[in-house]
Design an enzyme around this catalytic site. Structure first.
Site, PDB file in Angstrom:
ATOM      1  N   GLY A   1      -8.040   9.317   4.761  1.00 31.32           N
ATOM      2  CA  GLY A   1      -7.382   8.021   4.663  1.00 31.32           C
ATOM      3  C   GLY A   1      -7.953   7.185   3.534  1.00 31.32           C
ATOM      4  O   GLY A   1      -8.479   7.716   2.542  1.00 31.32           O
TER       5      GLY A   1
ATOM      6  N   GLY B   1       1.455   5.619  -4.659  1.00 32.48           N
ATOM      7  CA  GLY B   1       1.555   5.019  -3.332  1.00 32.48           C
ATOM      8  C   GLY B   1       2.028   3.587  -3.436  1.00 32.48           C
ATOM      9  O   GLY B   1       2.701   3.205  -4.408  1.00 32.48           O
ATOM     10  N   SER B   2       1.671   2.776  -2.442  1.00 37.21           N
ATOM     11  CA  SER B   2       2.164   1.396  -2.372  1.00 37.21           C
ATOM     12  C   SER B   2       1.443   0.485  -3.367  1.00 37.21           C
ATOM     13  O   SER B   2       0.337   0.797  -3.834  1.00 37.21           O
ATOM     14  CB  SER B   2       1.937   0.859  -0.958  1.00 37.21           C
ATOM     15  OG  SER B   2       0.550   0.776  -0.718  1.00 37.21           O
TER      16      SER B   2
ATOM     17  N   GLU C   1       1.045   4.722  -9.897  1.00 37.14           N
ATOM     18  CA  GLU C   1       2.500   4.834  -9.743  1.00 37.14           C
ATOM     19  C   GLU C   1       2.843   4.225  -8.399  1.00 37.14           C
ATOM     20  O   GLU C   1       2.535   4.800  -7.354  1.00 37.14           O
ATOM     21  CB  GLU C   1       2.919   6.307  -9.767  1.00 37.14           C
ATOM     22  CG  GLU C   1       2.841   6.954 -11.119  1.00 37.14           C
ATOM     23  CD  GLU C   1       3.888   6.421 -12.076  1.00 37.14           C
ATOM     24  OE1 GLU C   1       4.779   5.664 -11.652  1.00 37.14           O
ATOM     25  OE2 GLU C   1       3.799   6.754 -13.263  1.00 37.14           O
ATOM     26  N   LEU C   2       3.501   3.054  -8.400  1.00 38.18           N
ATOM     27  CA  LEU C   2       3.608   2.288  -7.159  1.00 38.18           C
ATOM     28  C   LEU C   2       5.064   2.114  -6.717  1.00 38.18           C
ATOM     29  O   LEU C   2       5.906   2.918  -7.077  1.00 38.18           O
ATOM     30  CB  LEU C   2       2.887   0.952  -7.360  1.00 38.18           C
ATOM     31  CG  LEU C   2       1.464   1.115  -7.954  1.00 38.18           C
ATOM     32  CD1 LEU C   2       0.828  -0.228  -8.214  1.00 38.18           C
ATOM     33  CD2 LEU C   2       0.587   1.968  -7.048  1.00 38.18           C
ATOM     34  N   GLY C   3       5.327   1.083  -5.952  1.00 34.37           N
ATOM     35  CA  GLY C   3       6.632   0.931  -5.317  1.00 34.37           C
ATOM     36  C   GLY C   3       7.722   0.440  -6.244  1.00 34.37           C
ATOM     37  O   GLY C   3       7.521   0.287  -7.453  1.00 34.37           O
TER      38      GLY C   3
ATOM     39  N   CYS D   1      10.356   5.936  -3.739  1.00 30.44           N
ATOM     40  CA  CYS D   1      10.006   4.780  -4.579  1.00 30.44           C
ATOM     41  C   CYS D   1      11.183   4.334  -5.436  1.00 30.44           C
ATOM     42  O   CYS D   1      11.342   3.162  -5.732  1.00 30.44           O
ATOM     43  CB  CYS D   1       8.816   5.125  -5.464  1.00 30.44           C
ATOM     44  SG  CYS D   1       9.082   6.582  -6.473  1.00 30.44           S
TER      45      CYS D   1
ATOM     46  N   GLU E   1      10.552  -4.299  -0.993  1.00 30.29           N
ATOM     47  CA  GLU E   1      10.880  -2.877  -0.847  1.00 30.29           C
ATOM     48  C   GLU E   1      11.057  -2.589   0.642  1.00 30.29           C
ATOM     49  O   GLU E   1      10.214  -2.966   1.447  1.00 30.29           O
ATOM     50  CB  GLU E   1       9.722  -2.041  -1.411  1.00 30.29           C
ATOM     51  CG  GLU E   1       9.960  -0.558  -1.353  1.00 30.29           C
ATOM     52  CD  GLU E   1       8.757   0.240  -1.882  1.00 30.29           C
ATOM     53  OE1 GLU E   1       7.619  -0.066  -1.504  1.00 30.29           O
ATOM     54  OE2 GLU E   1       8.985   1.198  -2.654  1.00 30.29           O
ATOM     55  N   VAL E   2      12.178  -1.922   1.020  1.00 33.37           N
ATOM     56  CA  VAL E   2      12.425  -1.661   2.448  1.00 33.37           C
ATOM     57  C   VAL E   2      11.763  -0.344   2.877  1.00 33.37           C
ATOM     58  O   VAL E   2      11.180  -0.243   3.940  1.00 33.37           O
ATOM     59  CB  VAL E   2      13.940  -1.603   2.748  1.00 33.37           C
ATOM     60  CG1 VAL E   2      14.173  -1.396   4.241  1.00 33.37           C
ATOM     61  CG2 VAL E   2      14.638  -2.872   2.268  1.00 33.37           C
ATOM     62  N   PHE E   3      11.872   0.691   2.094  1.00 32.31           N
ATOM     63  CA  PHE E   3      11.417   2.042   2.438  1.00 32.31           C
ATOM     64  C   PHE E   3      12.063   2.518   3.737  1.00 32.31           C
ATOM     65  O   PHE E   3      11.420   3.085   4.623  1.00 32.31           O
ATOM     66  CB  PHE E   3       9.893   2.116   2.490  1.00 32.31           C
ATOM     67  CG  PHE E   3       9.367   3.240   1.607  1.00 32.31           C
ATOM     68  CD1 PHE E   3       9.683   3.275   0.256  1.00 32.31           C
ATOM     69  CD2 PHE E   3       8.584   4.269   2.133  1.00 32.31           C
ATOM     70  CE1 PHE E   3       9.232   4.308  -0.560  1.00 32.31           C
ATOM     71  CE2 PHE E   3       8.124   5.303   1.332  1.00 32.31           C
ATOM     72  CZ  PHE E   3       8.451   5.310  -0.025  1.00 32.31           C
TER      73      PHE E   3
HETATM   74  P1  NAD Z   1       0.003   3.936   0.699  1.00 26.07           P
HETATM   75  O1  NAD Z   1      -0.446   3.196  -0.496  1.00 26.07           O
HETATM   76  O2  NAD Z   1      -0.265   3.335   2.019  1.00 26.07           O
HETATM   77  O3  NAD Z   1      -0.641   5.403   0.722  1.00 26.07           O
HETATM   78  C1  NAD Z   1      -0.552   6.296  -0.378  1.00 26.07           C
HETATM   79  C2  NAD Z   1      -1.834   7.088  -0.472  1.00 26.07           C
HETATM   80  O4  NAD Z   1      -2.909   6.204  -0.749  1.00 26.07           O
HETATM   81  C3  NAD Z   1      -2.223   7.809   0.825  1.00 26.07           C
HETATM   82  O5  NAD Z   1      -2.832   9.032   0.499  1.00 26.07           O
HETATM   83  C4  NAD Z   1      -3.235   6.863   1.450  1.00 26.07           C
HETATM   84  O6  NAD Z   1      -4.122   7.508   2.331  1.00 26.07           O
HETATM   85  C5  NAD Z   1      -3.946   6.346   0.203  1.00 26.07           C
HETATM   86  N1  NAD Z   1      -4.560   5.029   0.334  1.00 26.07           N
HETATM   87  C6  NAD Z   1      -4.103   3.958   1.017  1.00 26.07           C
HETATM   88  N2  NAD Z   1      -4.958   2.916   0.854  1.00 26.07           N
HETATM   89  C7  NAD Z   1      -5.946   3.333   0.031  1.00 26.07           C
HETATM   90  C8  NAD Z   1      -7.117   2.717  -0.518  1.00 26.07           C
HETATM   91  N3  NAD Z   1      -7.449   1.464  -0.225  1.00 26.07           N
HETATM   92  N4  NAD Z   1      -7.901   3.455  -1.346  1.00 26.07           N
HETATM   93  C9  NAD Z   1      -7.582   4.722  -1.643  1.00 26.07           C
HETATM   94  N5  NAD Z   1      -6.508   5.361  -1.137  1.00 26.07           N
HETATM   95  C10 NAD Z   1      -5.693   4.676  -0.310  1.00 26.07           C
HETATM   96  O7  NAD Z   1       1.545   4.227   0.494  1.00 26.07           O
HETATM   97  P2  NAD Z   1       2.630   4.572   1.599  1.00 26.07           P
HETATM   98  O8  NAD Z   1       3.150   3.283   2.139  1.00 26.07           O
HETATM   99  O9  NAD Z   1       2.182   5.571   2.554  1.00 26.07           O
HETATM  100  O10 NAD Z   1       3.713   5.238   0.619  1.00 26.07           O
HETATM  101  C11 NAD Z   1       4.849   4.617   0.270  1.00 26.07           C
HETATM  102  C12 NAD Z   1       4.677   3.772  -0.983  1.00 26.07           C
HETATM  103  O11 NAD Z   1       4.437   4.612  -2.095  1.00 26.07           O
HETATM  104  C13 NAD Z   1       5.937   3.000  -1.317  1.00 26.07           C
HETATM  105  O12 NAD Z   1       5.603   1.708  -1.753  1.00 26.07           O
HETATM  106  C14 NAD Z   1       6.539   3.808  -2.449  1.00 26.07           C
HETATM  107  O13 NAD Z   1       7.413   3.084  -3.282  1.00 26.07           O
HETATM  108  C15 NAD Z   1       5.329   4.286  -3.159  1.00 26.07           C
HETATM  109  N6  NAD Z   1       5.638   5.474  -3.980  1.00 26.07           N
HETATM  110  C16 NAD Z   1       5.635   5.368  -5.347  1.00 26.07           C
HETATM  111  C17 NAD Z   1       5.999   6.449  -6.133  1.00 26.07           C
HETATM  112  C18 NAD Z   1       6.040   6.358  -7.642  1.00 26.07           C
HETATM  113  O14 NAD Z   1       6.102   7.392  -8.295  1.00 26.07           O
HETATM  114  N7  NAD Z   1       6.038   5.193  -8.248  1.00 26.07           N
HETATM  115  C19 NAD Z   1       6.356   7.651  -5.515  1.00 26.07           C
HETATM  116  C20 NAD Z   1       6.359   7.706  -4.127  1.00 26.07           C
HETATM  117  C21 NAD Z   1       5.985   6.626  -3.363  1.00 26.07           C
END
Ligand code: NAD
Length: 490
Positions: free
Chosen positions: A215, A235-236, A257-259, A291, A385-387
């Site tokens: 995590g 991720g987010s 690469e984010l939301g 995303c 973002e709704v997701f």
């Molecule tokens: P999230 O940020 O909660 O988790 C993504 C990853 O990050 C997971 O492996 C998680 O364990 C890790 N993580 C979370 N907090 C962390 C921290 N403080 N330090 C290090 N690692 C951490 O994302 P999510 O909500 O599970 O995924 C959906 C999000 O990801 C949406 O906002 C979506 O738009 C985005 N996303 C972006 C892309 C892109 O290419 N731009 C692609 C897919 C998803």
């Protein structure tokens, strides 16, 4: 060559473990992985702590130099072999992706096909970094070459776990880096162990690639570890901002690469059926958990009702349920928390005056395809973002207003513009503040050949894929050579 096996992902090999230089237990023990469609436990994997990240990063650092010293063609060959193995074992792996991430079969198949494409495209990069001969201020020879960073830490999300992990791992490896990968703990098989297995079978030297499910704690440990030179995070925005902060404190290169809150702009001359079909695909593919999902359907007011009706009709006919039936278009949402988040956004919109034309409810983890019309700034449905599978329709009176509404978002990932008049669509598109612009298409488009990334809250200006990968996963080294050492005044 055919490395297809009856049971390529034989769980005896990896149950309760993580992938270091070999499959091994983690210090914190194992966690269960559940099928989000029915709660069934489908696997048990080692859960990584900060200590496990230290172990993986140390082993990766020790293995990296020898890997980088291998001929580029040899590195490429291992990647191409891994792509073959991925494809050859597709049917077994599709089943894992479906059960672990709530994917329908076609979406899981896209992950295998695109995953292999990303690996093969990365393999072509091996021989590309060519370097420069530079002018000199004296008689030495001066050149610059691209060298790997060292060890790259990859952090990936649950939604397209295989592709979004591979698109960082494959170019990082082929360009001579070692990789420590932390997939989302909800999708450690599709986002991690499948990749470990294909590279294991392809002959990647031990120690070069590690997979440690974990995590935020394990993720932050990656950002702090002195043996890690770069972090590639998908991720987010919330997670990315934390990762950027910690990696920045430890002076690491970081790729975020984010939301997104991606607008699909439909101009008044668009074909209504085709435009509605584009909107439905952009809003509902993989339950909207993408995303690049179409987060805002911006429609000229002259046709807004027509599009809304067509979209509602489609939404009402899209079956939602367990993808194992192979009879559904939409599977489950990944978690109960995410279901609650979607419901909050829909309820807020309705309470503030939006019309609910379809869906708006869920049965456990299965959220119905939903249509909201009359969405306006100030509603969560417009701003966030709704997701989830929610089409948020807002209308505009002029093309200028469409641009203004689309650019209100703090995100800037992708946009689409649909019109029969290409010049008019381009004129609108050229003003949108996004990393990906699709004319006469919806917003969900990705692939290994184009540089992918976003502006604003969607990232930190980095790009992934195609020509961007050499820039991202290597750095310049200046080399100056004198025939012999010469004396200085001191
Ligand atoms: P999230 O940020 O909660 O988790 C993504 C990853 O990050 C997971 O492996 C998680 O364990 C890790 N993580 C979370 N907090 C962390 C921290 N403080 N330090 C290090 N690692 C951490 O994302 P999510 O909500 O599970 O995924 C959906 C999000 O990801 C949406 O906002 C979506 O738009 C985005 N996303 C972006 C892309 C892109 O290419 N731009 C692609 C897919 C998803």
């Amino acid at each position: 060559m055919n490395i297809q096996r009856e049971n390529f992902m034989d769980a005896v090999r990896w149950t309760g473990r993580a992938y270091f230089s070999d499959w091994a237990s983690t210090t914190t023990g194992a966690i269960d992985v559940q099928n989000p469609a029915n709660g069934e436990v489908i696997a048990s994997v080692g859960f990584g702590s900060a200590q496990d990240i230290v172990r993986a990063a140390t082993e990766a650092r020790a293995a990296q130099k020898a890997w980088a010293a291998k001929p580029a063609a040899e590195r490429a060959q291992i990647l191409n072999k891994a792509a073959d193995i991925l494809e050859e074992n597709g049917p077994e792996l599709i089943d894992w992706i479906m059960r672990e991430s709530g994917s329908t079969e076609p979406k899981a198949a896209i992950e295998i096909n695109h995953g292999a494409l990303f690996i093969r495209q990365a393999a072509t990069l091996a021989t590309m970094p060519t370097g420069l001969l530079l002018p000199s201020m004296d008689d030495r020879s001066n050149s610059a070459r691209r060298v790997p960073h060292g060890v790259v830490g990859v952090i990936s999300p649950f939604n397209f776990p295989l592709v979004l992990s591979l698109r960082s791992i494959a170019p990082a490896l082929v360009l001579g880096n070692a990789v420590v990968h932390k997939p989302d703990p909800r999708t450690p098989i599709s986002g991690g162990f499948i990749i470990a297995r294909i590279f294991e079978e392809a002959g990647l030297p031990k120690g070069v690639f590690h997979v440690v499910p974990g995590g935020a704690e394990a993720g932050e440990a990656l950002c702090q570890d002195p043996n890690i030179a770069m972090i590639s995070f998908t991720g987010s925005a919330r997670g990315g901002s934390k990762v950027g902060e910690v990696a920045g404190r430890h002076l690491k290169k970081v790729q975020l690469e984010l939301g997104g809150k991606n607008a699909l702009v439909i101009l008044d001359d668009a074909d209504l059926d085709i435009a509605a079909s584009n909107a439905a695909w952009g809003c509902y593919l993989h339950q909207g958990q993408i995303c690049m999902a179409t987060g805002l359907v911006l429609v000229d007011q002259k046709i807004a009702n027509d599009i809304a009706q067509r979209l509602a009709e489609k939404a009402n006919h899209l079956p939602v349920g367990d993808p194992s039936s192979r009879q559904v278009a939409l599977g489950p949402i990944i978690s109960d928390g995410q279901i609650a988040g979607i419901q909050k956004i829909v309820d807020d919109a309705v309470q503030k005056g939006a019309k609910l034309l379809a869906g708006g409810t869920h049965d456990g983890r299965f959220y119905k395809a939903t249509v909201l019309s009359g969405v306006k700034p100030g509603m969560l449905a417009f701003d966030e973002e709704v997701f989830g599978p929610v089409a948020c329709i807002a209308s505009f009176e002029t093309d200028e207003e469409a641009v203004e509404l689309a650019n209100r978002s703090e995100y800037g990932l992708a946009a689409g513009v649909i019109s029969k008049n290409l010049a008019r669509a381009m004129a609108v598109g050229n003003q949108l503040n996004v990393g990906q612009l699709h004319i006469n298409d919806q917003t969900v488009n990705g692939g290994p050949y184009a540089p992918f990334g976003g502006r604003g809250k969607s990232g930190n200006g980095c790009r992934m894929g195609g020509p961007a990968d050499i820039e991202e996963f290597t750095q310049w080294q200046w080399v100056s050579v004198k025939d012999q050492a010469t004396a200085y005044p001191f």
